[in-house]
Design an enzyme around this catalytic site. Structure first.
Site, PDB file in Angstrom:
ATOM      1  N   TYR A  62       0.834  -1.208   0.000  1.00 38.76           N
ATOM      2  CA  TYR A  62       0.000   0.000   0.000  1.00 38.76           C
ATOM      3  C   TYR A  62       0.869   1.259   0.000  1.00 38.76           C
ATOM      4  O   TYR A  62       0.578   2.239  -0.688  1.00 38.76           O
ATOM      5  CB  TYR A  62      -0.929   0.044   1.221  1.00 38.76           C
ATOM      6  CG  TYR A  62      -2.021  -1.009   1.277  1.00 38.76           C
ATOM      7  CD1 TYR A  62      -2.189  -1.942   0.274  1.00 38.76           C
ATOM      8  CD2 TYR A  62      -2.899  -1.031   2.362  1.00 38.76           C
ATOM      9  CE1 TYR A  62      -3.194  -2.894   0.349  1.00 38.76           C
ATOM     10  CE2 TYR A  62      -3.912  -1.981   2.445  1.00 38.76           C
ATOM     11  CZ  TYR A  62      -4.048  -2.915   1.438  1.00 38.76           C
ATOM     12  OH  TYR A  62      -5.050  -3.850   1.525  1.00 38.76           O
ATOM     13  N   GLU A 150       0.800 -10.775  -2.848  1.00 39.13           N
ATOM     14  CA  GLU A 150       1.616 -11.967  -3.073  1.00 39.13           C
ATOM     15  C   GLU A 150       1.087 -12.772  -4.243  1.00 39.13           C
ATOM     16  O   GLU A 150      -0.117 -12.900  -4.437  1.00 39.13           O
ATOM     17  CB  GLU A 150       1.621 -12.864  -1.823  1.00 39.13           C
ATOM     18  CG  GLU A 150       2.428 -12.304  -0.689  1.00 39.13           C
ATOM     19  CD  GLU A 150       2.521 -13.293   0.470  1.00 39.13           C
ATOM     20  OE1 GLU A 150       2.536 -14.513   0.215  1.00 39.13           O
ATOM     21  OE2 GLU A 150       2.548 -12.832   1.614  1.00 39.13           O
TER      22      GLU A 150
END
Length: 397
Positions: A62, A150
């Site tokens: 983020y 991921e």
DNA sequence: TGGGGTTAT
DNA sequence: ATAACCC
């Protein structure tokens, strides 16, 4: 995209997340070439069964997205805030003592210069996340997502093809190195149960009696985690594809009236409808999730779901019809099914989820399914289904 | 502890 | 519908 960093592989110390990048293999157990691999993945004839799987873990994702959006943030200690938490932060901030999931107060205390940006709206993170996945899918379609940051990519085929291209002298000059990760902790609940059995390290788990472990945890979990303790993970990389559900949630200190809940639900639903519209597929199920205030048992939630009536589904793509009203009506019915609005209540979270996504017209014309659809029945908890005619098909007769 | 997501039961 | 897991 090329600005997005990946966590360094050599990270030595640090907290448990810091083991980070793992270009590694999920080690194949047992099987050798020629026969179908476990979980139905076929191992090609004449090859070894070991796979090549790359794990790509994006660094403080983020925060990176925010620094790309606003380059002035680069070089400053940056935290991404959701409610009163700093959910992640960049390395400048980490150097100054800020940790993931740290209270905003503590973070500001540790690091008064900390710059905070609000990260409650996940839209840009989600978009960037899928760009990364799509990029990886160019190498192999077998990409499994885990969260937003991921990806696991199964490169076995690509590597095999490239090895076949090589001359034998080039092949012998190849050197390979790598490592199997030290996985810690397996999940909170299971960790607690293991600890109760006196298992607190990977070595403990490796040497524990399989039979007793199976009795405690069930055969499925027991066998899996014990294999994991030896670094063996035979699970396939399962392509994630498009999402199976869309949800939006909001947490707050207190919601104690129906009108308040309704307006929050309307907000959540409006965002969801935009997302689902862009996706193109149509959700056939809607769910409302709440969290009630309680001192203990904090992570528990309750939900009610029901099918979305077909006439509402049909309106979904078309921007001109009002699809909000009927869906809010449904959500408020679900709400009152869970919450007795005649009694005082105190909620700390509301979430709306659209799921059971289908590409258009799943049922073929002329088949029974084309004319029948499961009816809206929120109270039916038996396995029985009732059916009613699809309104829009009545004219077909 | 946020705002998401998945699979198993 | 819930519970557990992942980030």
């Amino acid at each position: 995209m090329e600005q997005l960093g990946v966590e360094p592989a050599e990270e030595a110390g640090g907290d448990e997340e810091e083991d980070a990048v793992q270009a590694m293999e999920r080690v194949e157990a047992g099987e050798t070439g020629g026969s179908p691999g476990v979980h139905g993945q076929v191992v090609p004839e004449g090859s070894s069964s070991s796979r090549v799987i790359v794990h790509v873990d994006l660094d403080c994702f983020y925060a990176q997205v925010e620094m790309i959006s606003n380059p002035e943030l680069k070089g400053k200690p940056l935290g991404v805030q959701q409610k009163y938490l700093v959910v992640t932060c960049n390395y400048e901030a980490r150097k100054l003592g800020v940790k993931k999931l740290m209270n905003v107060r503590d973070a500001k205390e540790k690091c008064p210069q900390l710059v905070l940006v609000n990260g409650e709206d996940l839209t840009r993170y989600r978009e960037m996340s899928y760009k990364v996945t799509e990029l990886l899918e160019e190498f192999s379609p077998v990409v499994e997502r885990l969260g937003f940051d991921e990806n696991f990519v199964d490169l076995t085929e690509m590597v095999e093809k490239r090895l076949q291209q090589l001359q034998s002298d080039e092949l012998s000059a190849l050197t390979v190195s790598g490592h199997v990760y030290n996985n810690q902790c397996i999940g909170y609940k299971t960790a607690k149960r293991l600890e109760a059995l006196g298992i607190s390290s990977v070595l403990d788990l490796q040497t524990f009696s399989p039979k007793i472990l199976e009795k405690e945890l069930g055969i499925s979990v027991a066998q899996r985690i014990q294999k994991l303790s030896f670094g063996e993970d035979n699970s396939p990389v399962t392509p994630s594809g498009p999402p199976q559900s869309f949800s939006e949630e909001d947490s707050f200190k207190k919601c104690s009236s129906e009108v308040e809940a309704k307006s929050k639900i309307e907000e959540l639903l409006a965002s969801l409808l935009n997302r689902v519209c862009q996706d193109g597929r149509k959700p056939h199920t809607i769910r409302l999730i709440i969290r009630r205030y309680s001192s203990e048992n904090h992570c528990s939630r309750e939900s009610r779901q029901c099918p979305i009536p077909s006439h509402v589904i049909q309106k979904l793509g078309t921007g001109n019809c009002d699809v909000m009203t009927p869906m809010v009506d449904i959500l408020m019915k679900l709400f009152r099914n869970m919450v007795n609005v005649k009694m005082p209540f105190h909620l700390t979270l509301l979430s709306v989820c659209l799921c059971n996504l289908k590409a258009l017209n799943t049922a073929k014309k002329g088949t029974i399914d084309y004319y029948l659809t499961p009816s809206l029945s929120t109270t039916s908890r038996s396995g029985k289904r009732s059916f009613k005619m699809k309104d829009t098909h009545m004219e077909d007769f």
